[in-house]
Motif scaffolding. Structure first.
Motif, PDB file in Angstrom:
ATOM      1  N   ILE A   1       0.834  -1.202   0.000  1.00 45.01           N
ATOM      2  CA  ILE A   1       0.000   0.000   0.000  1.00 45.01           C
ATOM      3  C   ILE A   1       0.868   1.250   0.000  1.00 45.01           C
ATOM      4  O   ILE A   1       0.624   2.216  -0.733  1.00 45.01           O
ATOM      5  N   GLU A   2       1.917   1.254   0.827  1.00 41.18           N
ATOM      6  CA  GLU A   2       2.825   2.392   0.884  1.00 41.18           C
ATOM      7  C   GLU A   2       3.565   2.587  -0.434  1.00 41.18           C
ATOM      8  O   GLU A   2       3.954   3.714  -0.776  1.00 41.18           O
ATOM      9  N   SER A   3       3.766   1.507  -1.185  1.00 39.75           N
ATOM     10  CA  SER A   3       4.458   1.575  -2.479  1.00 39.75           C
ATOM     11  C   SER A   3       3.503   1.845  -3.624  1.00 39.75           C
ATOM     12  O   SER A   3       3.874   1.677  -4.801  1.00 39.75           O
ATOM     13  N   ASP A   4       2.266   2.203  -3.298  1.00 40.15           N
ATOM     14  CA  ASP A   4       1.244   2.511  -4.305  1.00 40.15           C
ATOM     15  C   ASP A   4       0.953   1.313  -5.204  1.00 40.15           C
ATOM     16  O   ASP A   4       0.853   1.432  -6.431  1.00 40.15           O
ATOM     17  N   ASN A   5       0.836   0.142  -4.588  1.00 44.73           N
ATOM     18  CA  ASN A   5       0.478  -1.074  -5.322  1.00 44.73           C
ATOM     19  C   ASN A   5      -0.688  -1.763  -4.609  1.00 44.73           C
ATOM     20  O   ASN A   5      -0.535  -2.859  -4.066  1.00 44.73           O
ATOM     21  N   PRO A   6      -1.868  -1.114  -4.589  1.00 49.16           N
ATOM     22  CA  PRO A   6      -3.003  -1.706  -3.876  1.00 49.16           C
ATOM     23  C   PRO A   6      -3.473  -3.026  -4.482  1.00 49.16           C
ATOM     24  O   PRO A   6      -4.015  -3.875  -3.771  1.00 49.16           O
ATOM     25  N   GLN A   7      -3.267  -3.217  -5.772  1.00 47.80           N
ATOM     26  CA  GLN A   7      -3.682  -4.463  -6.400  1.00 47.80           C
ATOM     27  C   GLN A   7      -2.852  -5.626  -5.883  1.00 47.80           C
ATOM     28  O   GLN A   7      -3.363  -6.704  -5.595  1.00 47.80           O
ATOM     29  N   GLY A   8      -1.541  -5.405  -5.718  1.00 47.11           N
ATOM     30  CA  GLY A   8      -0.690  -6.449  -5.153  1.00 47.11           C
ATOM     31  C   GLY A   8      -1.024  -6.725  -3.702  1.00 47.11           C
ATOM     32  O   GLY A   8      -1.011  -7.879  -3.256  1.00 47.11           O
ATOM     33  N   ALA A   9      -1.344  -5.661  -2.950  1.00 45.70           N
ATOM     34  CA  ALA A   9      -1.745  -5.844  -1.556  1.00 45.70           C
ATOM     35  C   ALA A   9      -3.047  -6.638  -1.469  1.00 45.70           C
ATOM     36  O   ALA A   9      -3.203  -7.516  -0.613  1.00 45.70           O
ATOM     37  N   ALA A  10      -3.985  -6.336  -2.371  1.00 47.07           N
ATOM     38  CA  ALA A  10      -5.264  -7.051  -2.363  1.00 47.07           C
ATOM     39  C   ALA A  10      -5.084  -8.522  -2.724  1.00 47.07           C
ATOM     40  O   ALA A  10      -5.758  -9.396  -2.185  1.00 47.07           O
ATOM     41  N   ALA A  11      -4.154  -8.804  -3.626  1.00 45.06           N
ATOM     42  CA  ALA A  11      -3.919 -10.188  -4.036  1.00 45.06           C
ATOM     43  C   ALA A  11      -3.420 -11.030  -2.867  1.00 45.06           C
ATOM     44  O   ALA A  11      -3.892 -12.154  -2.641  1.00 45.06           O
ATOM     45  N   VAL A  12      -2.472 -10.503  -2.096  1.00 46.46           N
ATOM     46  CA  VAL A  12      -1.982 -11.229  -0.923  1.00 46.46           C
ATOM     47  C   VAL A  12      -3.065 -11.297   0.144  1.00 46.46           C
ATOM     48  O   VAL A  12      -3.191 -12.304   0.849  1.00 46.46           O
ATOM     49  N   SER A  13      -3.864 -10.241   0.262  1.00 48.07           N
ATOM     50  CA  SER A  13      -4.967 -10.251   1.226  1.00 48.07           C
ATOM     51  C   SER A  13      -5.959 -11.352   0.908  1.00 48.07           C
ATOM     52  O   SER A  13      -6.540 -11.958   1.820  1.00 48.07           O
ATOM     53  N   VAL A  14      -6.170 -11.618  -0.378  1.00 47.30           N
ATOM     54  CA  VAL A  14      -7.085 -12.681  -0.788  1.00 47.30           C
ATOM     55  C   VAL A  14      -6.602 -14.032  -0.261  1.00 47.30           C
ATOM     56  O   VAL A  14      -7.410 -14.880   0.166  1.00 47.30           O
ATOM     57  N   ILE A  15      -5.297 -14.251  -0.296  1.00 42.36           N
ATOM     58  CA  ILE A  15      -4.753 -15.514   0.214  1.00 42.36           C
ATOM     59  C   ILE A  15      -5.089 -15.671   1.699  1.00 42.36           C
ATOM     60  O   ILE A  15      -5.569 -16.722   2.141  1.00 42.36           O
ATOM     61  N   LEU A  16      -4.838 -14.630   2.483  1.00 44.58           N
ATOM     62  CA  LEU A  16      -5.114 -14.689   3.917  1.00 44.58           C
ATOM     63  C   LEU A  16      -6.608 -14.818   4.183  1.00 44.58           C
ATOM     64  O   LEU A  16      -7.026 -15.567   5.080  1.00 44.58           O
ATOM     65  N   LEU A  17      -7.431 -14.081   3.419  1.00 42.38           N
ATOM     66  CA  LEU A  17      -8.886 -14.170   3.597  1.00 42.38           C
ATOM     67  C   LEU A  17      -9.391 -15.579   3.306  1.00 42.38           C
ATOM     68  O   LEU A  17     -10.213 -16.126   4.052  1.00 42.38           O
ATOM     69  N   THR A  18      -8.905 -16.160   2.229  1.00 42.04           N
ATOM     70  CA  THR A  18      -9.347 -17.506   1.859  1.00 42.04           C
ATOM     71  C   THR A  18      -8.950 -18.517   2.928  1.00 42.04           C
ATOM     72  O   THR A  18      -9.746 -19.397   3.300  1.00 42.04           O
ATOM     73  N   LEU A  19      -7.738 -18.390   3.437  1.00 40.30           N
ATOM     74  CA  LEU A  19      -7.303 -19.287   4.516  1.00 40.30           C
ATOM     75  C   LEU A  19      -8.165 -19.105   5.758  1.00 40.30           C
ATOM     76  O   LEU A  19      -8.530 -20.081   6.423  1.00 40.30           O
ATOM     77  N   SER A  20      -8.511 -17.862   6.084  1.00 33.87           N
ATOM     78  CA  SER A  20      -9.370 -17.603   7.247  1.00 33.87           C
ATOM     79  C   SER A  20     -10.749 -18.209   7.047  1.00 33.87           C
ATOM     80  O   SER A  20     -11.335 -18.769   7.987  1.00 33.87           O
ATOM     81  N   PHE A  21     -11.302 -18.100   5.835  1.00 33.42           N
ATOM     82  CA  PHE A  21     -12.595 -18.717   5.544  1.00 33.42           C
ATOM     83  C   PHE A  21     -12.536 -20.231   5.740  1.00 33.42           C
ATOM     84  O   PHE A  21     -13.465 -20.842   6.293  1.00 33.42           O
ATOM     85  N   LEU A  22     -11.460 -20.845   5.268  1.00 29.35           N
ATOM     86  CA  LEU A  22     -11.313 -22.292   5.423  1.00 29.35           C
ATOM     87  C   LEU A  22     -11.221 -22.683   6.897  1.00 29.35           C
ATOM     88  O   LEU A  22     -11.791 -23.705   7.310  1.00 29.35           O
TER      89      LEU A  22
END
Length: 270
Positions: A235-256
């Protein structure tokens, strides 16, 4: 009052409010993260999650969260057992302090760890003398994760101990079973659902920890940079798409993890 609550209009209003609340505060933000991770296309999403630093951060987070989970399952079970079974001075205060990590800002928890285990502390100086690096290394990350997730196992096991049928324990003693065998064959199976569900919740929470870890980890890419700090860096590097992609991994694991817990509780309920 009961007549008002049982009125169809009131029930419809409560149901609508609940659904709206869930949609605005939970479903909409989560959907937004998944949508934003794919906003630049599937190829960009795959490139983001294939970044070596991203995978190292995710793998480090999973590995250390698993270690913190195991520690919490062991220490939390012992703590719940002691708080339930024994009476001693300060027991009520100690039982209240169990929930302190829930109430304390996680950044304050990180500062506490830094002051207690940092290079200028007695423990930190002793560790440096024997060649062990605590703060700004993996041990400090595990300590921070254990601290913020400590209550989960205890609070999941305590109700099971309170509801446990003591006649089974008494019968085991009558039949000549030792204390250890009674604990292992009678009490542990009764506590197992709480140990597993509390441990899994602790694992899920540890994966998302940021405030306590960012102060003590050192945040060296590929070595001590965990996923939540990596997301902040993107986010600090102005790459919100990359941050969201990694967030998806953590979110999916949390859902599981949540799905597993709910499945386990449903089976235990039957």
């Amino acid at each position: 009052m009961n007549a008002v609550l049982n009125h169809k209009g009131a029930l419809w209003g409560f149901r609508t409010t609940l659904l709206l609340y869930m949609f605005l505060l939970i479903i909409l933000p989560i959907t937004g993260i998944y949508a934003h991770s794919l906003s630049a296309g599937w190829d960009m999403f795959v490139e983001s999650i294939s970044d070596p630093l991203a995978w190292k951060a995710v793998w480090l987070t999973l590995r250390l969260s698993l270690i913190a989970m195991v520690i919490n399952m062991v220490i939390g079970t012992i703590a719940a057992w002691v708080l339930h079974r024994y009476q001693f001075p300060g027991r009520t205060l100690l039982n209240s302090l169990v929930d302190l990590p829930f109430a304390l800002p996680t950044a304050v928890g990180g500062l506490m760890i830094l002051l207690l285990l940092g290079p200028n502390s007695f423990v930190g100086q002793w560790a440096d003398a024997v060649g062990i690096r605590i703060v700004f290394g993996e041990p400090a990350i595990v300590v921070a994760m254990v601290f913020v997730t400590f209550p989960f196992v205890i609070r999941a096991v305590q109700p099971l101990l309170e509801e446990a049928d003591k006649t089974q324990e008494e019968a085991a003693h009558t039949l000549g079973a030792s204390k250890w065998r009674t604990f292992y064959q009678v009490l542990l199976p009764q506590m197992r659902p709480g140990i597993i569900s509390g441990g899994m919740l602790a694992f899920s929470r540890a994966m998302a920890e940021f405030g306590a870890v960012v102060l003590v980890a050192g945040n060296i890419p590929g070595k001590t940079l965990i996923a939540s700090v990596y997301i902040f860096g993107e986010i600090e590097s102005d790459n919100p798409q990359g941050a969201a992609a990694v967030s998806v991994i953590l979110l999916t694991l949390s859902f599981l993890v949540l799905w597993f817990i709910n499945t386990l509780q449903a089976k235990e309920g039957r």
